[in-house]
Scaffold this motif. Structure first.
Motif, PDB file in Angstrom:
ATOM      1  N   GLY A  12      27.971  30.634  44.192  1.00  0.00           N
ATOM      2  CA  GLY A  12      28.585  29.922  45.411  1.00  0.00           C
ATOM      3  C   GLY A  12      28.239  31.153  46.550  1.00  0.00           C
ATOM      4  N   PHE A  13      29.132  30.897  47.465  1.00  0.00           N
ATOM      5  CA  PHE A  13      28.891  31.920  48.829  1.00  0.00           C
ATOM      6  C   PHE A  13      28.688  33.330  48.195  1.00  0.00           C
ATOM      7  N   SER A  14      29.406  33.710  47.192  1.00  0.00           N
ATOM      8  CA  SER A  14      29.224  35.157  46.674  1.00  0.00           C
ATOM      9  C   SER A  14      28.140  35.380  45.794  1.00  0.00           C
ATOM     10  N   GLY A  15      27.623  34.702  45.197  1.00  0.00           N
ATOM     11  CA  GLY A  15      26.371  34.675  44.429  1.00  0.00           C
ATOM     12  C   GLY A  15      25.272  34.639  45.426  1.00  0.00           C
ATOM     13  N   LEU A  33      23.445  33.818  36.836  1.00  0.00           N
ATOM     14  CA  LEU A  33      23.882  32.777  35.694  1.00  0.00           C
ATOM     15  C   LEU A  33      25.001  31.500  36.389  1.00  0.00           C
ATOM     16  N   GLU A  34      24.447  30.575  36.179  1.00  0.00           N
ATOM     17  CA  GLU A  34      25.436  29.328  36.799  1.00  0.00           C
ATOM     18  C   GLU A  34      25.767  28.333  35.875  1.00  0.00           C
ATOM     19  N   ARG A  35      26.873  27.971  35.440  1.00  0.00           N
ATOM     20  CA  ARG A  35      27.252  27.232  34.357  1.00  0.00           C
ATOM     21  C   ARG A  35      27.037  25.924  34.690  1.00  0.00           C
ATOM     22  N   GLY A  41      29.284  26.411  44.137  1.00  0.00           N
ATOM     23  CA  GLY A  41      30.403  26.698  43.897  1.00  0.00           C
ATOM     24  C   GLY A  41      31.190  25.855  44.338  1.00  0.00           C
ATOM     25  N   THR A  42      32.557  26.195  44.927  1.00  0.00           N
ATOM     26  CA  THR A  42      33.579  25.139  45.456  1.00  0.00           C
ATOM     27  C   THR A  42      32.863  24.075  46.023  1.00  0.00           C
ATOM     28  N   TRP A  43      31.903  24.324  46.749  1.00  0.00           N
ATOM     29  CA  TRP A  43      31.472  23.084  47.683  1.00  0.00           C
ATOM     30  C   TRP A  43      30.832  22.308  46.855  1.00  0.00           C
ATOM     31  N   ARG A  44      30.148  22.510  45.672  1.00  0.00           N
ATOM     32  CA  ARG A  44      29.652  21.293  44.788  1.00  0.00           C
ATOM     33  C   ARG A  44      30.627  20.809  43.878  1.00  0.00           C
ATOM     34  N   ASP A  45      31.788  21.551  43.505  1.00  0.00           N
ATOM     35  CA  ASP A  45      32.822  21.028  42.693  1.00  0.00           C
ATOM     36  C   ASP A  45      33.891  20.168  43.398  1.00  0.00           C
ATOM     37  N   CYS A  53      36.255  22.353  55.162  1.00  0.00           N
ATOM     38  CA  CYS A  53      36.929  23.661  55.191  1.00  0.00           C
ATOM     39  C   CYS A  53      37.934  23.843  56.160  1.00  0.00           C
ATOM     40  N   ASP A  54      38.877  24.839  56.134  1.00  0.00           N
ATOM     41  CA  ASP A  54      40.024  24.819  57.304  1.00  0.00           C
ATOM     42  C   ASP A  54      39.786  26.172  57.888  1.00  0.00           C
ATOM     43  N   VAL A  55      38.552  26.696  57.886  1.00  0.00           N
ATOM     44  CA  VAL A  55      38.548  27.709  58.873  1.00  0.00           C
ATOM     45  C   VAL A  55      36.958  27.573  59.682  1.00  0.00           C
ATOM     46  N   LEU A  59      32.210  30.187  61.633  1.00  0.00           N
ATOM     47  CA  LEU A  59      32.818  31.613  61.125  1.00  0.00           C
ATOM     48  C   LEU A  59      32.738  31.424  59.424  1.00  0.00           C
ATOM     49  N   TYR A  60      32.732  30.242  58.910  1.00  0.00           N
ATOM     50  CA  TYR A  60      32.792  29.837  57.503  1.00  0.00           C
ATOM     51  C   TYR A  60      31.266  29.791  57.175  1.00  0.00           C
ATOM     52  N   SER A  61      30.646  30.587  57.489  1.00  0.00           N
ATOM     53  CA  SER A  61      29.129  30.485  56.976  1.00  0.00           C
ATOM     54  C   SER A  61      28.602  32.120  57.137  1.00  0.00           C
ATOM     55  N   GLU A 102      26.189  29.374  31.139  1.00  0.00           N
ATOM     56  CA  GLU A 102      27.570  30.208  31.262  1.00  0.00           C
ATOM     57  C   GLU A 102      27.730  31.445  30.777  1.00  0.00           C
ATOM     58  N   LEU A 103      28.170  32.592  31.499  1.00  0.00           N
ATOM     59  CA  LEU A 103      28.883  33.710  30.722  1.00  0.00           C
ATOM     60  C   LEU A 103      29.803  33.606  29.827  1.00  0.00           C
ATOM     61  N   GLU A 104      29.444  33.623  28.475  1.00  0.00           N
ATOM     62  CA  GLU A 104      30.795  33.534  27.708  1.00  0.00           C
ATOM     63  C   GLU A 104      31.590  34.586  27.362  1.00  0.00           C
ATOM     64  N   SER A 390      38.038  34.232  57.565  1.00  0.00           N
ATOM     65  CA  SER A 390      37.173  33.391  56.636  1.00  0.00           C
ATOM     66  C   SER A 390      36.587  34.253  55.440  1.00  0.00           C
ATOM     67  N   ILE A 391      36.596  33.828  54.446  1.00  0.00           N
ATOM     68  CA  ILE A 391      36.368  34.854  52.903  1.00  0.00           C
ATOM     69  C   ILE A 391      35.159  35.090  53.091  1.00  0.00           C
ATOM     70  N   VAL A 392      34.222  34.420  54.004  1.00  0.00           N
ATOM     71  CA  VAL A 392      32.594  34.853  53.967  1.00  0.00           C
ATOM     72  C   VAL A 392      32.450  36.209  54.585  1.00  0.00           C
TER      73      VAL A 392
HETATM   74  C1  LIG Z   1      39.022  22.584  47.925  1.00  0.00           C
HETATM   75  C2  LIG Z   1      38.738  24.130  48.427  1.00  0.00           C
HETATM   76  C3  LIG Z   1      38.608  24.361  49.917  1.00  0.00           C
HETATM   77  C4  LIG Z   1      38.262  25.704  50.296  1.00  0.00           C
HETATM   78  N1  LIG Z   1      38.471  25.778  51.457  1.00  0.00           N
HETATM   79  C5  LIG Z   1      38.141  27.089  51.857  1.00  0.00           C
HETATM   80  C6  LIG Z   1      38.281  27.359  53.519  1.00  0.00           C
HETATM   81  O1  LIG Z   1      38.217  26.361  54.230  1.00  0.00           O
HETATM   82  N2  LIG Z   1      37.857  28.727  53.952  1.00  0.00           N
HETATM   83  C7  LIG Z   1      38.034  29.626  53.124  1.00  0.00           C
HETATM   84  O2  LIG Z   1      37.929  30.784  53.503  1.00  0.00           O
HETATM   85  N3  LIG Z   1      38.286  29.529  51.631  1.00  0.00           N
HETATM   86  C8  LIG Z   1      37.961  28.375  51.123  1.00  0.00           C
HETATM   87  N4  LIG Z   1      38.236  28.068  49.786  1.00  0.00           N
HETATM   88  C9  LIG Z   1      38.175  28.977  48.917  1.00  0.00           C
HETATM   89  C10 LIG Z   1      36.630  29.303  48.572  1.00  0.00           C
HETATM   90  O3  LIG Z   1      36.772  29.162  47.043  1.00  0.00           O
HETATM   91  C11 LIG Z   1      35.913  30.138  48.815  1.00  0.00           C
HETATM   92  O4  LIG Z   1      35.865  30.086  50.406  1.00  0.00           O
HETATM   93  C12 LIG Z   1      34.529  30.177  48.586  1.00  0.00           C
HETATM   94  O5  LIG Z   1      33.886  29.051  48.421  1.00  0.00           O
HETATM   95  C13 LIG Z   1      34.480  31.190  47.289  1.00  0.00           C
HETATM   96  O6  LIG Z   1      32.780  31.435  47.069  1.00  0.00           O
HETATM   97  P1  LIG Z   1      32.530  32.154  45.640  1.00  0.00           P
HETATM   98  O7  LIG Z   1      31.127  32.186  45.363  1.00  0.00           O
HETATM   99  O8  LIG Z   1      33.198  33.444  45.644  1.00  0.00           O
HETATM  100  O9  LIG Z   1      33.149  31.094  44.444  1.00  0.00           O
HETATM  101  P2  LIG Z   1      32.746  29.824  44.263  1.00  0.00           P
HETATM  102  O10 LIG Z   1      32.410  29.065  45.405  1.00  0.00           O
HETATM  103  O11 LIG Z   1      33.730  29.181  43.402  1.00  0.00           O
HETATM  104  O12 LIG Z   1      31.528  29.909  43.168  1.00  0.00           O
HETATM  105  C14 LIG Z   1      31.798  30.441  41.725  1.00  0.00           C
HETATM  106  C15 LIG Z   1      30.477  29.975  41.081  1.00  0.00           C
HETATM  107  O13 LIG Z   1      30.684  30.622  39.636  1.00  0.00           O
HETATM  108  C16 LIG Z   1      30.668  29.791  38.634  1.00  0.00           C
HETATM  109  N5  LIG Z   1      30.981  30.234  37.534  1.00  0.00           N
HETATM  110  C17 LIG Z   1      32.257  30.565  37.312  1.00  0.00           C
HETATM  111  N6  LIG Z   1      32.658  31.177  36.167  1.00  0.00           N
HETATM  112  C18 LIG Z   1      31.039  31.195  35.464  1.00  0.00           C
HETATM  113  C19 LIG Z   1      30.993  31.769  34.211  1.00  0.00           C
HETATM  114  N7  LIG Z   1      31.647  32.063  33.428  1.00  0.00           N
HETATM  115  N8  LIG Z   1      29.496  31.512  34.117  1.00  0.00           N
HETATM  116  C20 LIG Z   1      28.500  30.975  34.951  1.00  0.00           C
HETATM  117  N9  LIG Z   1      28.924  30.797  35.947  1.00  0.00           N
HETATM  118  C21 LIG Z   1      30.257  30.674  36.323  1.00  0.00           C
HETATM  119  C22 LIG Z   1      30.886  28.462  39.052  1.00  0.00           C
HETATM  120  O14 LIG Z   1      30.439  27.286  38.487  1.00  0.00           O
HETATM  121  C23 LIG Z   1      30.653  28.439  40.604  1.00  0.00           C
HETATM  122  O15 LIG Z   1      29.571  27.767  40.972  1.00  0.00           O
HETATM  123  C24 LIG Z   1      38.446  26.618  49.437  1.00  0.00           C
HETATM  124  C25 LIG Z   1      38.480  26.436  47.782  1.00  0.00           C
HETATM  125  C26 LIG Z   1      38.625  25.096  47.533  1.00  0.00           C
HETATM  126  C27 LIG Z   1      38.763  24.942  46.095  1.00  0.00           C
END
Ligand SMILES: Cc1cc2nc3c(=O)[nH]c(=O)nc-3n(C[C@H](O)[C@H](O)[C@H](O)COP(=O)(O)OP(=O)(O)OC[C@H]3O[C@@H](n4cnc5c(N)ncnc54)[C@H](O)[C@@H]3O)c2cc1C
Length: 482
Positions: A12-15, A33-35, A41-45, A53-55, A59-61, A102-104, A390-392
């Motif tokens: 997701g944004f983090s990775g 590793l992506e399961r 991440g969030t935006w795929r699921d 998004c609600d930010v 800024l949410y980029s 998937e990391l198990e 923004s969490i980004v």
């Molecule tokens: C519907 C929704 C709307 C949101 N809107 C906002 C918003 O407007 N503003 C805001 O700031 N935040 C929002 N968020 C929070 C959002 O989660 C974060 O903003 C951001 O997308 C987090 O990014 P991330 O990469 O940390 O996590 P994620 O995007 O959740 O990505 C994590 C990835 O890790 C993978 N993963 C997890 N466990 C494993 C494993 N064991 N092995 C392998 N892969 C694994 C997942 O499949 C996923 O692809 C929203 C969340 C949701 C659910």
């Protein structure tokens, strides 16, 4: 066995943000590793109708990848997903992603000073493990008797069943949080009847979303500095929002705005009563929407305030004993947040899992490192979530901090880096002091910000710029580097 210097969990944004940074720093010996079979991440699921998004998107980029082409000021999910795909392609991240992995489990091997990983595709090892598994990536279903006996269609909002046609159906929606307030207005016109089960009414405020004008997009394409200036303006404006979480008088202003919207949009006193929150604004996430209340007043929508007691073959039963026949149940019941699922599968130096060590209260140092777990880092770890910005921004701060840690390891020829327990404890005492008196702990609600021991495990409790300052340099003095 495959060995990598660095393994990142999640795309997701983090990775993706972490991977771009590693590539810029010249690191090539890493995988993500992506399961799932796709990144995002969030935006795929979360593909439910109305997801956005609600930010604000400026800024949410990522700061290093502005997008002049956003269609609206708060972008819809497909655009954010496309944006993430584009960033991953442009910066060469995609070839480092191992999809359907998937990391198990992950165990620290003290003698080899490395992580031994089990993935769904076989074992691996890594010198450093970086978890960007997502704060809201494990959907949560309530434990309601009879769910398995339901003969209609049932799904969680994060796993939307697009094959299923809701047209003309009787639908129950369980939950009134951030996802429900987006998809309920989107599906209401097509369903025959909708029962919205509300445990706690959310605080709702007007949504400032609007379409981006062609002239704005042209300006941002030609003058990237203009978009950067806009981003900075939005950032500082949103920083001020944190004050209301800390100060009741300031909160009153926003509370009045929320109540005014409720009064203007809901003339029926009975329904208004049901929709009026009985806790302070900000205690739970504040939800921007103009459509929620008007949708709940439509003739085919019923707001149910009795809790779901039981699911039967073709119906739901609430605690008052009422049975309602339904064709589909949509759970908008949120995610496993404070019970961070990955903690159960990470085993540190003393062999205990992180879930055992945390015992219901996740704590870390700068949301990134945990004592007893060498060479392990989190992105969006404990106390890095936000209610106002923004969490980004937080992710980029942590990415730069972790990159500093990796540089320090390489520079000193160190095999391990591990935060000192005293540094972690002092940091968390500070966080607790900053949380005391805020609306999150005094506002009279139960929220996913607070863990089962009553501690704020989720939120960074103040302005975000001090977090950026604290994570600018890797403070090796707080670590044992060996
Ligand atoms: C519907 C929704 C709307 C949101 N809107 C906002 C918003 O407007 N503003 C805001 O700031 N935040 C929002 N968020 C929070 C959002 O989660 C974060 O903003 C951001 O997308 C987090 O990014 P991330 O990469 O940390 O996590 P994620 O995007 O959740 O990505 C994590 C990835 O890790 C993978 N993963 C997890 N466990 C494993 C494993 N064991 N092995 C392998 N892969 C694994 C997942 O499949 C996923 O692809 C929203 C969340 C949701 C659910």
């Amino acid at each position: 066995m495959i060995h990598r210097r660095i393994v990142i969990v999640g795309s997701g944004f983090s990775g993706i943000g972490m991977a771009v940074r590693l590539l810029r720093d010249g690191e090539r010996d890493f995988v993500l590793l992506e399961r799932a079979s796709e990144l995002g991440g969030t935006w795929r699921d979360n593909t439910y109708p109305g997801c956005r998004c609600d930010v604000p998107s400026h800024l949410y980029s990522f700061s290093f990848a502005p997008n002049p082409n956003w269609s609206s000021t708060f972008s819809p999910q497909p655009e954010i997903l496309e944006y993430l795909r584009g960033v991953a392609r442009r910066f060469g991240v995609v070839e480092h992603v191992r999809f359907d992995h998937e990391l198990e489990s992950a165990e620290w091997d003290e003698s080899e000073a490395r992580w031994r990983l089990e993935t769904s595709r076989g074992p691996m090892s890594a010198d450093v493990l970086i978890c960007g598994q997502g704060p809201l990536s494990e959907p949560k279903l309530p434990d309601v008797p009879g769910i398995e006996s339901f003969e209609g269609t049932l799904f969680h909002s994060a796993k939307w069943d697009h094959e299923h046609d809701l047209a003309g159906e009787r639908v129950a929606v369980v939950g009134t949080g951030a996802s429900a307030i987006q998809f309920v207005p989107a599906i209401q016109p097509e369903v025959a009847q909708m029962h919205v089960l509300q445990r706690t009414p959310p605080w709702v405020v007007p949504h400032p979303n609007r379409a981006m004008k062609p002239i704005e997009r042209a300006l941002y394409r030609r003058l990237p500095l203009a978009q950067l200036a806009m981003r900075a303006g939005i950032y500082w404006a949103r920083e001020t929002f944190v004050l209301q979480f800390r100060n009741r008088k300031l909160r009153n202003l926003a509370t009045r705005m929320g109540l005014r919207q409720l009064e203007q949009q809901v003339p029926d006193p009975g329904l208004r009563e049901k929709l009026t929150p009985r806790y302070e604004m900000g205690c739970k996430r504040i939800l921007p929407t103009d459509e929620w209340y008007p949708t709940l007043m439509k003739p085919n929508v019923e707001v149910v305030t009795d809790a779901l007691r039981e699911v039967r073959r073709r119906s739901i039963v609430t605690t008052d004993g009422t049975e309602r026949e339904v064709d589909t149940i949509i759970f908008a019941t949120g995610f496993h947040v404070t019970d961070i699922p990955i903690a159960a599968v990470l085993r540190g130096r003393d062999g205990r899992s992180l879930a055992e060590v945390w015992d219901g209260s996740p704590i870390a140092y700068k949301g990134a490192a945990v004592a007893g777990f060498p060479n392990l880092f989190f992105l969006v770890g404990p106390n890095t979530g936000l209610g106002h910005n923004s969490i980004v921004f937080m992710i980029e701060s942590q990415v730069s901090y972790i990159a500093g840690a990796l540089r320090a390891m390489r520079g000193r020829g160190a095999r391990t880096v591990e935060v000192r327990p005293d540094a972690q404890a002092a940091y968390n005492r500070e966080l607790e002091a900053l949380t005391a008196g805020t609306v999150w702990v005094t506002g009279g609600c139960a929220s996913y910000y607070i863990d089962r021991n009553g501690r704020n495990a989720t939120l960074w409790p103040t302005f975000t710029w001090p977090f950026r300052r604290r994570t600018r340099e890797f403070d090796s003095g707080a670590y044992a580097v060996a």
